[in-house]
Design an enzyme around this catalytic site. Sequence first.
Site, PDB file in Angstrom:
ATOM      1  N   SER A 151       3.285  -7.113  -4.825  1.00  4.88           N
ATOM      2  CA  SER A 151       2.082  -6.470  -4.269  1.00  4.88           C
ATOM      3  C   SER A 151       0.815  -7.232  -4.668  1.00  4.88           C
ATOM      4  O   SER A 151       0.797  -7.934  -5.686  1.00  4.88           O
ATOM      5  CB  SER A 151       1.967  -5.030  -4.780  1.00  4.88           C
ATOM      6  OG  SER A 151       3.136  -4.305  -4.497  1.00  4.88           O
TER       7      SER A 151
HETATM    8  N1  SAM Z   1       6.587  -3.755  -7.679  1.00  5.97           N
HETATM    9  C1  SAM Z   1       7.015  -5.036  -7.148  1.00  5.97           C
HETATM   10  C2  SAM Z   1       6.427  -6.198  -7.904  1.00  5.97           C
HETATM   11  O1  SAM Z   1       5.641  -6.006  -8.815  1.00  5.97           O
HETATM   12  O2  SAM Z   1       6.802  -7.322  -7.566  1.00  5.97           O
HETATM   13  C3  SAM Z   1       6.771  -5.187  -5.688  1.00  5.97           C
HETATM   14  C4  SAM Z   1       7.615  -4.294  -4.895  1.00  5.97           C
HETATM   15  S1  SAM Z   1       7.859  -4.685  -3.228  1.00  5.97           S
HETATM   16  C5  SAM Z   1       6.313  -4.310  -2.502  1.00  5.97           C
HETATM   17  C6  SAM Z   1       8.895  -3.293  -2.818  1.00  5.97           C
HETATM   18  C7  SAM Z   1      10.284  -3.380  -3.370  1.00  5.97           C
HETATM   19  O3  SAM Z   1      10.951  -2.155  -3.112  1.00  5.97           O
HETATM   20  C8  SAM Z   1      11.160  -4.459  -2.754  1.00  5.97           C
HETATM   21  O4  SAM Z   1      11.569  -5.357  -3.743  1.00  5.97           O
HETATM   22  C9  SAM Z   1      12.331  -3.690  -2.154  1.00  5.97           C
HETATM   23  O5  SAM Z   1      13.571  -4.369  -2.241  1.00  5.97           O
HETATM   24  C10 SAM Z   1      12.325  -2.436  -2.999  1.00  5.97           C
HETATM   25  N2  SAM Z   1      13.012  -1.287  -2.416  1.00  5.97           N
HETATM   26  C11 SAM Z   1      13.022  -0.839  -1.142  1.00  5.97           C
HETATM   27  N3  SAM Z   1      13.785   0.267  -1.045  1.00  5.97           N
HETATM   28  C12 SAM Z   1      14.255   0.530  -2.294  1.00  5.97           C
HETATM   29  C13 SAM Z   1      15.090   1.535  -2.841  1.00  5.97           C
HETATM   30  N4  SAM Z   1      15.624   2.513  -2.106  1.00  5.97           N
HETATM   31  N5  SAM Z   1      15.370   1.496  -4.155  1.00  5.97           N
HETATM   32  C14 SAM Z   1      14.854   0.521  -4.956  1.00  5.97           C
HETATM   33  N6  SAM Z   1      14.062  -0.465  -4.486  1.00  5.97           N
HETATM   34  C15 SAM Z   1      13.761  -0.458  -3.170  1.00  5.97           C
END
Ligand code: SAM
Length: 207
Positions: free
Chosen positions: A54
């Site tokens: 993000s």
């Molecule tokens: N917080 C992260 C960072 O600091 O890099 C960025 C997160 S990114 C915007 C969103 C993440 O949510 C992705 O890596 C995606 O794979 C994960 N995601 C989506 N659905 C998910 C789920 N049901 N459970 C866990 N992770 C999930």
Amino acid sequence: MNKKELLEGMRGLVSDRVILAMFRVPRELFVPDDLRSKAYEDTPLPIGYGQTISAPHMVAIMCSLLDLQEGMIVLEVGGGSGYHAAVIADLIGAQGHVYSIERIPGLVAQARSNLELAGIKNVTMIQGDGSIGLPEHAPYDRISVAAAAPNVPEPFKQQLKIEGKMVLPVGRGYQELLLVTRKNGFSVEQKMGVAFVPLVGEKGFKE
Ligand code: SAM
């Protein structure tokens, strides 16, 4: 832009504690090597598997809304690169702990290695479907969700302590960042329009 310009530019918008924590956490260790020169631009960056780290201002706003304090137990859903978890970990200190759940195994491995390189010890990265929360370590003082859900998933509400706070993007297409506070019931405040990748899973969007 450099780190100082980026973080000083956020003064007044987010808490000073969050800015200090973000000074301490090296974002350059959480982005792919070829994007290190962009680590302090205020933008999301690709981290592989079609996912992103993000933008710094979004991490700062979400941490600031959660009012994170020393010793808290926090659930992060959507661990990605591990950066956001690292900033939370700094804010809650060594007595606190972050459980961060990420569905993509390759990202879990990457995040673990990034956190180790950054010397952050109070984060546990777990692979799984975070749309059902993480009941094993519940209840949580705070829940931070970094992927957009269709609504506020019921398990998140159940796993939040009384007086707890949760921040999450909700919506299909247009998304709103919500701050949910649990007291006798749940109060929901709409904070701003946002753009996150979808929360994919049982209580999220279908793959
Ligand atoms: N917080 C992260 C960072 O600091 O890099 C960025 C997160 S990114 C915007 C969103 C993440 O949510 C992705 O890596 C995606 O794979 C994960 N995601 C989506 N659905 C998910 C789920 N049901 N459970 C866990 N992770 C999930």
